[in-house]
Write a protein that holds these residues in place. Structure first.
Motif, PDB file in Angstrom:
ATOM      1  N   ASN A 133      -2.362 -12.985  47.385  1.00 43.90           N
ATOM      2  CA  ASN A 133      -3.401 -12.808  48.414  1.00 43.90           C
ATOM      3  C   ASN A 133      -3.399 -14.014  49.346  1.00 43.90           C
ATOM      4  O   ASN A 133      -2.760 -15.027  49.078  1.00 43.90           O
ATOM      5  N   ASN A 134      -4.137 -13.911  50.429  1.00 43.84           N
ATOM      6  CA  ASN A 134      -4.224 -15.009  51.395  1.00 43.84           C
ATOM      7  C   ASN A 134      -5.590 -15.674  51.396  1.00 43.84           C
ATOM      8  O   ASN A 134      -5.993 -16.252  52.403  1.00 43.84           O
ATOM      9  N   ILE A 135      -6.302 -15.601  50.295  1.00 43.63           N
ATOM     10  CA  ILE A 135      -7.632 -16.213  50.219  1.00 43.63           C
ATOM     11  C   ILE A 135      -7.467 -17.633  49.676  1.00 43.63           C
ATOM     12  O   ILE A 135      -7.049 -17.816  48.529  1.00 43.63           O
ATOM     13  N   ARG A 136      -7.781 -18.624  50.501  1.00 40.39           N
ATOM     14  CA  ARG A 136      -7.668 -20.014  50.091  1.00 40.39           C
ATOM     15  C   ARG A 136      -8.921 -20.822  50.397  1.00 40.39           C
ATOM     16  O   ARG A 136      -9.037 -21.960  49.972  1.00 40.39           O
ATOM     17  N   SER A 137      -9.832 -20.239  51.154  1.00 36.76           N
ATOM     18  CA  SER A 137     -11.093 -20.928  51.450  1.00 36.76           C
ATOM     19  C   SER A 137     -12.200 -19.886  51.534  1.00 36.76           C
ATOM     20  O   SER A 137     -11.940 -18.685  51.642  1.00 36.76           O
ATOM     21  N   ILE A 138     -13.406 -20.359  51.533  1.00 38.98           N
ATOM     22  CA  ILE A 138     -14.566 -19.481  51.627  1.00 38.98           C
ATOM     23  C   ILE A 138     -14.489 -18.624  52.898  1.00 38.98           C
ATOM     24  O   ILE A 138     -14.888 -17.466  52.899  1.00 38.98           O
ATOM     25  N   PHE A 139     -13.936 -19.167  53.963  1.00 35.47           N
ATOM     26  CA  PHE A 139     -13.883 -18.451  55.242  1.00 35.47           C
ATOM     27  C   PHE A 139     -12.887 -17.296  55.225  1.00 35.47           C
ATOM     28  O   PHE A 139     -12.999 -16.374  56.030  1.00 35.47           O
ATOM     29  N   ASP A 140     -11.935 -17.336  54.307  1.00 30.88           N
ATOM     30  CA  ASP A 140     -10.972 -16.234  54.171  1.00 30.88           C
ATOM     31  C   ASP A 140     -11.612 -14.985  53.571  1.00 30.88           C
ATOM     32  O   ASP A 140     -10.994 -13.927  53.519  1.00 30.88           O
ATOM     33  N   LEU A 141     -12.851 -15.095  53.130  1.00 30.46           N
ATOM     34  CA  LEU A 141     -13.555 -13.948  52.536  1.00 30.46           C
ATOM     35  C   LEU A 141     -14.291 -13.108  53.577  1.00 30.46           C
ATOM     36  O   LEU A 141     -14.832 -12.053  53.255  1.00 30.46           O
ATOM     37  N   LYS A 142     -14.295 -13.557  54.818  1.00 26.21           N
ATOM     38  CA  LYS A 142     -14.981 -12.835  55.895  1.00 26.21           C
ATOM     39  C   LYS A 142     -14.491 -11.384  55.951  1.00 26.21           C
ATOM     40  O   LYS A 142     -13.298 -11.107  55.983  1.00 26.21           O
TER      41      LYS A 142
ATOM     42  N   LEU B 151     -20.877  -9.507  39.099  1.00 29.15           N
ATOM     43  CA  LEU B 151     -21.622  -8.932  37.985  1.00 29.15           C
ATOM     44  C   LEU B 151     -23.085  -8.731  38.367  1.00 29.15           C
ATOM     45  O   LEU B 151     -23.753  -9.650  38.836  1.00 29.15           O
ATOM     46  N   ASP B 152     -23.582  -7.516  38.161  1.00 30.31           N
ATOM     47  CA  ASP B 152     -24.960  -7.159  38.490  1.00 30.31           C
ATOM     48  C   ASP B 152     -25.954  -8.043  37.740  1.00 30.31           C
ATOM     49  O   ASP B 152     -25.820  -8.269  36.552  1.00 30.31           O
ATOM     50  N   ARG B 153     -26.940  -8.555  38.468  1.00 23.79           N
ATOM     51  CA  ARG B 153     -28.018  -9.416  37.961  1.00 23.79           C
ATOM     52  C   ARG B 153     -27.524 -10.760  37.444  1.00 23.79           C
ATOM     53  O   ARG B 153     -28.185 -11.423  36.653  1.00 23.79           O
ATOM     54  N   SER B 154     -26.354 -11.170  37.896  1.00 23.47           N
ATOM     55  CA  SER B 154     -25.809 -12.457  37.458  1.00 23.47           C
ATOM     56  C   SER B 154     -26.246 -13.572  38.402  1.00 23.47           C
ATOM     57  O   SER B 154     -26.639 -13.323  39.546  1.00 23.47           O
ATOM     58  N   VAL B 155     -26.141 -14.781  37.926  1.00 22.37           N
ATOM     59  CA  VAL B 155     -26.413 -15.940  38.761  1.00 22.37           C
ATOM     60  C   VAL B 155     -25.388 -16.007  39.888  1.00 22.37           C
ATOM     61  O   VAL B 155     -25.701 -16.409  41.009  1.00 22.37           O
ATOM     62  N   GLN B 156     -24.162 -15.570  39.606  1.00 22.07           N
ATOM     63  CA  GLN B 156     -23.124 -15.558  40.633  1.00 22.07           C
ATOM     64  C   GLN B 156     -23.538 -14.698  41.827  1.00 22.07           C
ATOM     65  O   GLN B 156     -23.259 -15.031  42.972  1.00 22.07           O
ATOM     66  N   GLN B 157     -24.171 -13.576  41.544  1.00 15.31           N
ATOM     67  CA  GLN B 157     -24.589 -12.662  42.598  1.00 15.31           C
ATOM     68  C   GLN B 157     -25.562 -13.357  43.548  1.00 15.31           C
ATOM     69  O   GLN B 157     -25.385 -13.347  44.765  1.00 15.31           O
ATOM     70  N   GLU B 158     -26.581 -13.984  42.983  1.00 15.61           N
ATOM     71  CA  GLU B 158     -27.581 -14.679  43.797  1.00 15.61           C
ATOM     72  C   GLU B 158     -26.969 -15.865  44.529  1.00 15.61           C
ATOM     73  O   GLU B 158     -27.204 -16.080  45.717  1.00 15.61           O
ATOM     74  N   SER B 159     -26.177 -16.632  43.808  1.00 13.01           N
ATOM     75  CA  SER B 159     -25.592 -17.851  44.353  1.00 13.01           C
ATOM     76  C   SER B 159     -24.629 -17.552  45.496  1.00 13.01           C
ATOM     77  O   SER B 159     -24.668 -18.210  46.545  1.00 13.01           O
ATOM     78  N   PHE B 160     -23.751 -16.567  45.308  1.00 15.83           N
ATOM     79  CA  PHE B 160     -22.783 -16.275  46.357  1.00 15.83           C
ATOM     80  C   PHE B 160     -23.469 -15.668  47.584  1.00 15.83           C
ATOM     81  O   PHE B 160     -23.060 -15.958  48.716  1.00 15.83           O
ATOM     82  N   ALA B 161     -24.472 -14.859  47.378  1.00 12.41           N
ATOM     83  CA  ALA B 161     -25.204 -14.298  48.526  1.00 12.41           C
ATOM     84  C   ALA B 161     -25.803 -15.423  49.371  1.00 12.41           C
ATOM     85  O   ALA B 161     -25.712 -15.400  50.605  1.00 12.41           O
ATOM     86  N   ARG B 162     -26.376 -16.443  48.713  1.00 12.56           N
ATOM     87  CA  ARG B 162     -26.925 -17.603  49.434  1.00 12.56           C
ATOM     88  C   ARG B 162     -25.818 -18.380  50.148  1.00 12.56           C
ATOM     89  O   ARG B 162     -25.966 -18.794  51.292  1.00 12.56           O
ATOM     90  N   LEU B 163     -24.712 -18.578  49.443  1.00 13.48           N
ATOM     91  CA  LEU B 163     -23.586 -19.325  50.005  1.00 13.48           C
ATOM     92  C   LEU B 163     -23.036 -18.621  51.247  1.00 13.48           C
ATOM     93  O   LEU B 163     -22.828 -19.247  52.292  1.00 13.48           O
ATOM     94  N   ALA B 164     -22.801 -17.316  51.144  1.00 17.52           N
ATOM     95  CA  ALA B 164     -22.265 -16.551  52.269  1.00 17.52           C
ATOM     96  C   ALA B 164     -23.228 -16.606  53.455  1.00 17.52           C
ATOM     97  O   ALA B 164     -22.812 -16.815  54.604  1.00 17.52           O
ATOM     98  N   LYS B 165     -24.501 -16.445  53.172  1.00 18.16           N
ATOM     99  CA  LYS B 165     -25.503 -16.497  54.243  1.00 18.16           C
ATOM    100  C   LYS B 165     -25.515 -17.875  54.899  1.00 18.16           C
ATOM    101  O   LYS B 165     -25.572 -17.992  56.121  1.00 18.16           O
ATOM    102  N   GLY B 166     -25.418 -18.913  54.086  1.00 14.37           N
ATOM    103  CA  GLY B 166     -25.418 -20.282  54.610  1.00 14.37           C
ATOM    104  C   GLY B 166     -24.247 -20.553  55.538  1.00 14.37           C
ATOM    105  O   GLY B 166     -24.361 -21.344  56.480  1.00 14.37           O
ATOM    106  N   PHE B 167     -23.127 -19.923  55.284  1.00  9.36           N
ATOM    107  CA  PHE B 167     -21.950 -20.086  56.134  1.00  9.36           C
ATOM    108  C   PHE B 167     -21.887 -19.029  57.238  1.00  9.36           C
ATOM    109  O   PHE B 167     -20.934 -18.998  58.010  1.00  9.36           O
TER     110      PHE B 167
END
Length: 178
Positions: A56-65, A72-88
């Motif tokens: 794949n060509n994903i090497r940074s957070i910006f490559d996820l655009k 995983l549903d109801r995971s800390v990852q779900q909440e954390s990544f949603a905040r991270l994506a919004k912040g960027f």
């Protein structure tokens, strides 16, 4: 010990209703502390990683655009990544899944671009599904066992005592498991 199978979300609900005595691998958050009790000494420290098909060509957070990313549903990852994506200011399609196996299978079949999991699960399972670590990591977290509020079986103290003892002994089952 009796293992009770279920999705992550189902098990969290069961723990809240005191239908489970103990749940492992639970990241501490202030919100979760209002619903569960935790012992004091973390079992492990981990973080979250993005896995995608090999090559794949994903090497940074910006490559996820614009990518479809499983979590995983109801995971800390779900909440954390949603905040991270919004912040960027990053627009992604974040899709909650019931279990890790389904997530790995979906990405291996190219039904999603990537998935988010913890360091340990990702290292253990990525190769089998033809996935690789993209190098995108975020949100360190401490992992604990959790019990229903009030520690109805009184096991948290025993967990801390045993963890403390094992972490002082380099030949303990704790270090052999790591």
């Amino acid at each position: 010990m009796e293992y009770i199978p279920g999705t992550w979300a189902e098990c969290l609900k069961r723990l809240e209703r005191n239908e489970l005595d103990l749940m492992p691998d639970v990241a501490y958050t202030p919100e979760r502390e209002t619903r569960f009790d935790f012992h004091r000494m973390p079992v492990l420290t981990s973080w979250y990683e993005i896995y995608a098909p090999r090559g794949n060509n994903i090497r940074s957070i910006f490559d996820l655009k614009g990518k479809r990313i499983l979590v995983l549903d109801r995971s800390v990852q779900q909440e954390s990544f949603a905040r991270l994506a919004k912040g960027f200011g990053l627009e992604v399609e974040l899709v909650a899944m019931p279990d890790m196996e389904s997530m790995f299978l979906e990405v291996s079949k190219h039904k999603a671009h990537a998935l988010i999991t913890n360091k340990y699960y990702g290292q253990w399972h990525a190769f089998r599904y033809g996935l690789e670590n993209t190098g995108v990591v975020f949100e360190p977290s401490e992992l604990f066992f959790a019990v229903a509020p009030g520690d109805p079986k009184g096991i948290l103290r025993a967990i801390d005592e045993n963890l403390s003892r094992m972490k002082k002994d380099a030949d303990s089952p704790y270090y052999r498991a790591l």
